[in-house]
Design an enzyme around this catalytic site. Structure first.
Site, PDB file in Angstrom:
ATOM      1  N   GLY A   1     -10.253  10.490   2.710  1.00  5.14           N
ATOM      2  CA  GLY A   1      -9.530  10.806   1.490  1.00  5.14           C
ATOM      3  C   GLY A   1      -8.770   9.567   1.046  1.00  5.14           C
ATOM      4  O   GLY A   1      -8.279   8.808   1.882  1.00  5.14           O
TER       5      GLY A   1
ATOM      6  N   ASP B   1       2.815  17.536   2.886  1.00  2.00           N
ATOM      7  CA  ASP B   1       2.201  16.366   2.253  1.00  2.00           C
ATOM      8  C   ASP B   1       2.704  16.161   0.830  1.00  2.00           C
ATOM      9  O   ASP B   1       2.779  15.035   0.340  1.00  2.00           O
ATOM     10  CB  ASP B   1       0.678  16.543   2.212  1.00  2.00           C
ATOM     11  CG  ASP B   1      -0.012  15.938   3.415  1.00  2.00           C
ATOM     12  OD1 ASP B   1       0.681  15.621   4.399  1.00  2.00           O
ATOM     13  OD2 ASP B   1      -1.248  15.791   3.375  1.00  2.00           O
TER      14      ASP B   1
ATOM     15  N   GLU C   1      -6.723  -0.107   6.675  1.00  2.00           N
ATOM     16  CA  GLU C   1      -6.232  -0.859   7.832  1.00  2.00           C
ATOM     17  C   GLU C   1      -7.318  -1.682   8.514  1.00  2.00           C
ATOM     18  O   GLU C   1      -7.006  -2.691   9.161  1.00  2.00           O
ATOM     19  CB  GLU C   1      -5.630   0.112   8.861  1.00  2.00           C
ATOM     20  CG  GLU C   1      -4.395   0.847   8.374  1.00  2.00           C
ATOM     21  CD  GLU C   1      -3.999   1.984   9.300  1.00  2.00           C
ATOM     22  OE1 GLU C   1      -4.340   1.916  10.504  1.00  2.00           O
ATOM     23  OE2 GLU C   1      -3.371   2.951   8.831  1.00  2.00           O
TER      24      GLU C   1
ATOM     25  N   LEU D   1      -6.369   4.559   2.078  1.00  2.00           N
ATOM     26  CA  LEU D   1      -7.827   4.575   1.977  1.00  2.00           C
ATOM     27  C   LEU D   1      -8.422   5.041   3.296  1.00  2.00           C
ATOM     28  O   LEU D   1      -8.356   4.342   4.308  1.00  2.00           O
ATOM     29  CB  LEU D   1      -8.359   3.180   1.631  1.00  2.00           C
ATOM     30  CG  LEU D   1      -7.772   2.512   0.380  1.00  2.00           C
ATOM     31  CD1 LEU D   1      -8.367   1.125   0.186  1.00  2.00           C
ATOM     32  CD2 LEU D   1      -8.006   3.383  -0.851  1.00  2.00           C
TER      33      LEU D   1
ATOM     34  N   LYS E   1      -5.622  18.362  15.763  1.00  2.00           N
ATOM     35  CA  LYS E   1      -5.108  17.093  16.269  1.00  2.00           C
ATOM     36  C   LYS E   1      -3.700  17.328  16.812  1.00  2.00           C
ATOM     37  O   LYS E   1      -2.945  18.119  16.252  1.00  2.00           O
ATOM     38  CB  LYS E   1      -5.072  16.046  15.154  1.00  2.00           C
ATOM     39  CG  LYS E   1      -6.436  15.717  14.574  1.00  2.00           C
ATOM     40  CD  LYS E   1      -6.325  14.719  13.434  1.00  2.00           C
ATOM     41  CE  LYS E   1      -7.680  14.438  12.814  1.00  2.00           C
ATOM     42  NZ  LYS E   1      -7.583  13.518  11.649  1.00  2.00           N
TER      43      LYS E   1
END
Length: 414
Positions: free
Chosen positions: A221, A157, A344, A218, A14
């Site tokens: 993962g 992360d 979302e 959400l 990405k």
């Protein structure tokens, strides 16, 4: 400064180009020039690219590895067909920011990539064998493409969760296992959590120290994180992303004795059991249909299948259970924040998770919950003591901003 943001996976890459600098960061006026991704690397790949304000383009081409995928992206960026006026050659890319999954206990914040930092990322491969090797491939591919003089930054992360107290990150195992092997809770989705906390306090005009929230990231993962005084104090994912909430294909919390039982009953090796827990469990395992929540909700509306209904119920129950646990650990919070693909875009799931949290002062506004689409929005009633919000995440933006700050030697903001 035009920053190329890369997220290299096992079979995907990405990317985004974000124009930003210290002044733009201050004004919150960064510009996304383009974004896209390469899927199915290793065969006939699908390449999707979309310039700012331009049409999305999708093509297929043989792409053998991450380096070849990056080469394709860079050739497209520098071509007349890209529609990205700001990028006409590789020299118009000024820095590269990488998502790196695991920084262990060493990397507490983002870092300019040197040989020493690269070695540190390699040293964490045992902690993230599915992710860090691919992140390293992305770093090396960028170094080959741009040359060693191109500034590159790693954004971890795990870094946001290095503020966890030892009583939250240690497992109740013999202490020497932690001392020897660093077996502990590390937590993930840290960059997403950091962005959501930043956006929430900006919207509410709060300081970092006034930010007391629970985030639910959400997607495929999933994780829940308690953020007190703007810092992570506990989180559901553990040493790996397998622990915690029910996910798309991951089991989340399990009795550890189940692993040896599965190995014995099914004749599987430890590696095969771990692969099963990562790729065949969660929503997919319970429903027997898919790991895609959108598809499951549609199937449930059309067929009311028992296993699909059960998968959704278990998913929401586990999330609600974690909210309650984290509220207890924090001594209360001001808001629950939903983010990630499901968080979302699935109002029904948000409503199901929040149902039964009235005791904590959270009452969903059904109209606001249904209307939320692509923007930050409070979805609880105005009188709710515990608010609920939807805040779309933007990890790439934070990676670009961290890249600028690291290169310029600027401190990370509070």
């Amino acid at each position: 400064m035009n920053v190329l943001v890369l997220n290299a996976g096992s079979s995907s890459l990405k990317f985004q180009i974000i124009a930003t600098d210290l002044e733009r960061i201050q004004r919150d006026s960064d510009e996304r020039l383009c974004h896209g991704y390469v899927e199915r690397i290793g065969g006939e790949a699908i390449i999707t690219v979309e310039p700012r304000g331009g049409p999305r383009k999708k093509v297929t081409a043989p792409v053998r590895n991450i380096a070849a995928a990056l080469d394709y992206v860079l050739r497209w960026l520098a071509s007349d067909q890209s529609g990205v006026a700001e990028i006409r050659s590789l020299s118009d890319v000024h820095a590269v920011g990488h998502r790196v999954v695991h920084g262990g206990e060493v990397f507490r914040e983002s870092a300019v990539i040197t040989d020493e930092v690269l070695q540190g990322i390699e040293d964490c491969i045992d902690l993230a064998p599915l992710h860090n090797p691919n992140n390293i491939k992305g770093i090396l591919a960028a170094r080959d493409a741009f040359g060693s003089g191109m500034p590159q930054v790693a954004v971890f992360d795990t870094a946001f969760h290095t503020s966890l107290p030892d009583h939250a990150y240690l497992y109740a195992m013999p202490y020497h296992l932690y001392a020897r092997h660093r077996i502990r809770r590390y937590g993930f989705h840290g960059t997403s959590n950091r962005y959501v906390a930043y956006r929430y306090r900006t919207l509410r005009q709060l300081t970092r120290e006034q930010t007391n929230i629970i985030t639910l990231h959400l997607g495929n993962g999933c994780s829940a994180t308690a953020i007190r005084n703007g810092r992570s104090m506990d989180t559901s994912m553990g040493m790996t992303p397998l622990e915690g909430l029910v996910m798309g294909t991951r089991s989340g919390d399990l009795d550890p004795a189940i692993l040896s039982l599965i190995a014995t009953k099914e004749g599987l090796s430890p590696t095969e059991v771990e692969a099963l827990l990562n790729t065949q469990c969660g929503l997919l395992g319970i429903s027997g249909v898919t790991n895609d929540m959108k598809v499951l909700l549609q199937e449930l509306r059309e067929h009311d299948d028992r296993r699909i209904r059960l998968a959704i119920e278990i998913f929401c129950y586990r999330a609600r259970k974690y909210i309650g646990a984290l509220l207890a650990c924090m001594g209360g919070a001001d808001a629950v924040i939903f983010t990630g693909g499901i968080g979302e875009n699935a109002p029904e799931i948000r409503a199901r998770i929040c149902a039964g949290l009235e005791w904590a002062g959270l009452e969903i506004d059904s109209d606001q919950n249904a209307q939320t689409m692509g923007r930050p929005q409070q979805i609880s009633k105005p009188e709710s003591r515990l608010q609920a919000w939807v805040i779309p995440t933007d990890e790439e933006l934070l990676i670009a901003r961290d890249t600028v700050r690291c290169i310029l030697g600027e401190p990370h903001p509070a």
